[in-house]
Design an enzyme around this catalytic site. Structure first.
Site, mmCIF file in Angstrom:
data_model
loop_
_atom_site.group_PDB
_atom_site.id
_atom_site.type_symbol
_atom_site.label_atom_id
_atom_site.label_comp_id
_atom_site.label_asym_id
_atom_site.label_seq_id
_atom_site.Cartn_x
_atom_site.Cartn_y
_atom_site.Cartn_z
ATOM 1 N NE ARG A 1 9.678 -7.349 -21.026
ATOM 2 C CZ ARG A 1 8.410 -7.199 -20.659
ATOM 3 N NH1 ARG A 1 8.006 -6.058 -20.136
ATOM 4 N NH2 ARG A 1 7.542 -8.182 -20.809
ATOM 5 C CB SER B 1 2.347 -15.994 -23.064
ATOM 6 O OG SER B 1 3.390 -15.136 -22.638
ATOM 7 C CG ASP C 1 6.654 -16.931 -16.361
ATOM 8 O OD1 ASP C 1 6.237 -18.093 -16.297
ATOM 9 O OD2 ASP C 1 6.722 -16.288 -17.419
ATOM 10 C CG ASP D 1 10.327 -9.681 -23.131
ATOM 11 O OD1 ASP D 1 10.570 -8.854 -24.026
ATOM 12 O OD2 ASP D 1 9.193 -9.847 -22.657
#
Length: 406
Positions: A95, A176, A15, A124
Site C-alpha cells: 500500500r 475478497s 470496488d 487498507d
C-alpha cells in the site's frame, strides 16, 4: 469553474469499477485512474478499456514491482518483520508503495483529491491515507465506502450489473482477495467462520495443497549480501528471483497460513495467506542471523522486528519511527552475507547448510571433543557471579521465613 480532478486508486476489481461512475455522479469531476502493478501481471489494454468505459478520463498503469521489492519488501525482510508472529505483511507493504506513486501522479495531473476503494472496516484505508498524509498533507481524500449507501459486496454487484459494468466475481464466488508478487490473501465467504476448515484444493491459487505436492523434496540455495538476496539458485534480478522462488516453493506447498488477526480498526478477522517465495526468503535470512549476529544484537533485533511489523501493519511506513528502526536494521544486517541452502518438502522448509565469511560459529569453542581454547573451570566463577543476585534473594527469604517448599 473547472471541474475537480480526482485520482482514483484503480484495480479493475469490483470496488473500484463502480467507484468511477459513483464519483462522477456525486462530484463535478474528472476521474484519473491509476493502477499500481506490483508484480502479478495485468492485461493493460483490457484494464484501460474497462476504466475508460466506466467513465475515467485517462488511466495510468504503473509497473512498481522492482520498487516494491527493493524499497518495501527487502527492508521488511531485513527486519524479519512478522505481524503477530506469522503474517509477512504482503498487503501492508504494497500500500505505501502504491500510495507514493499515486501522490506523484495526482500532483502531475493537478488533482485536488485522491480516492480509494477500501472499506471502512479494513486496514487498507488507514495505510493509503496515512501515506497520503505523510507525502501530500494538503491533498483531500475521498473514501466512498465510508459515505455511500452501498452496504455489502452483494449490493456492489447489483450496482455494477445495473450499469453494465463487468465484475470479476459473483454472489456465489465472492472472496475478497489481494494479490501481488509477494502474496495472495483470501478473506470473506466461508472463512468468516473460524470453525470452518478451508478447502485448500479449491481455495489456493498459487500454492499447491499438500496432497498435490511431490513426494521428493527439492533444494534451493539463496545468496545474500548484507541481508539482501542477490541469487536464488542460478537466478539473479529482484523480480526474477522472487518469481522463480514463488514457483519453486509453491510446488512444494510452502507458504500458506490461516490466521485470525487483530485489525487496527479493532476487530478480529480471519484470512488465508499464500506467500511461498517470501516464506523461504524469511527462513533463509533467519539462518544467516543465527550464524552471524551475536546474542545481544540478535535478541534486541527480535524486539525491533515486532515493533517494525506493528508500524507497517498499521500503515505507518513513512513514520519517523519506522525509518529510525530501519537504520538499526540496516546496521544489524551489515554482516549478513553468505549462502543458505534449504530443503523444501511437503510444506516444510528444512535447513540444509549455511556459510558466511562473517560467521560467529567457532567449532573449536563449541566442540564436544577435547580442545585447548575453552577452560571449563572458568564456568564455576561465572555461574557464581551470574547467580549471585538469585542466591542473595534466597538467603533473605530464608532469614525472613519466606521460603516455600517447591
Amino acid at each position: 469553474m473547472a471541474k475537480e480532478r480526482i485520482l482514483l486508486a484503480y484495480s479493475g476489481g469490483l470496488d473500484t469499477s463502480i467507484i468511477i461512475p459513483w464519483l462522477k455522479g456525486n462530484y463535478d469531476c474528472d476521474v484519473v485512474a491509476m493502477v499500481g502493478q506490483v508484480g502479478i501481471g495485468v492485461d493493460d489494454e483490457a484494464l484501460k478499456k474497462k476504466a475508460l468505459a466506466c467513465g475515467a478520463e485517462k488511466i495510468y498503469i504503473e509497473d512498481l514491482a522492482e520498487d516494491y521489492i527493493v524499497n518495501y519488501i527487502y527492508p521488511s525482510l531485513k527486519a524479519q518483520a512478522r505481524y503477530e508472529g506469522s503474517y509477512l505483511l504482503g498487503t501492508s507493504t504494497a500500500r505505501p508503495c502504491i500510495a507514493k506513486r499515486m501522490v506523484e501522479i495526482a500532483r502531475a495531473e493537478n488533482c485536488t483529491a485522491i480516492a480509494h476503494g477500501c472499506t471502512g472496516k479494513g486496514n487498507d484505508q488507514v495505510r493509503f491515507e496515512l501515506a497520503i498524509k505523510a507525502l501530500a498533507p494538503e491533498m483531500k481524500i475521498i473514501a466512498p465506502w465510508r459515505t455511500w449507501n452501498i452496504t455489502s459486496r452483494d449490493e456492489e454487484i447489483d450496482y455494477a450489473n445495473a450499469r453494465n459494468i463487468p465484475v470479476p466475481v459473483t454472489k456465489e464466488d465472492n472472496y475478497s482477495m489481494d494479490q501481488n508478487i509477494w502474496h495472495l490473501s483470501h478473506e470473506g465467504m466461508d472463512l468468516e467462520n473460524p470453525e470452518n476448515e478451508p478447502t485448500y484444493s479449491d481455495l489456493l491459487n498459487i500454492v499447491a495443497s499438500l496432497e498435490q505436492t511431490p513426494d521428493q523434496g527439492e533444494y534451493v540455495e539463496i545468496e545474500f549480501v548484507s541481508g539482501i538476496p542477490v541469487r536464488v539458485d542460478n537466478v539473479t534480478g529482484d523480480v526474477d528471483m522472487l518469481t522463480y522462488l514463488n514457483d519453486k516453493a509453491a510446488k512444494h506447498g510452502v507458504g500458506v497460513i490461516d490466521i485470525v488477526e487483530n485489525r487496527l480498526v479493532g476487530m478480529k478477522s480471519r484470512g488465508v495467506y499464500e506467500t511461498p517465495g517470501g516464506t523461504v526468503y524469511y527462513a533463509a535470512h533467519r539462518q544467516l542471523e543465527l550464524l552471524c549476529l551475536e546474542r545481544d544484537t540478535l535478541h534486541y533485533k527480535d524486539l525491533v522486528a515486532q515493533r517494525f511489523a506493528d508500524l507497517v501493519y498499521n500503515g505507518q511506513w513513512f513514520h519517523p519511527l519506522r525509518e529510525a528502526l530501519s537504520a538499526f536494521v540496516d546496521k544489524a544486517n551489515e554482516t549478513l552475507t553468505g549462502t543458505v541452502k534449504l530443503k523444501l518438502y511437503k510444506g516444510n522448509i528444512i535447513p540444509a547448510g549455511t556459510s558466511s565469511p562473517f560467521s560467529l560459529y567457532d567449532e573449536a569453542l563449541s566442540t564436544f571433543d577435547e580442545d585447548d581454547v575453552y577452560n571449563q573451570s572458568d564456568a564455576t566463577g561465572f555461574i557464581n557471579l551470574f547467580g549471585l543476585p538469585t542466591q542473595v534473594v534466597a538467603q533473605m527469604k530464608q532469614r525472613a521465613g519466606m521460603m516455600e517448599e517447591k
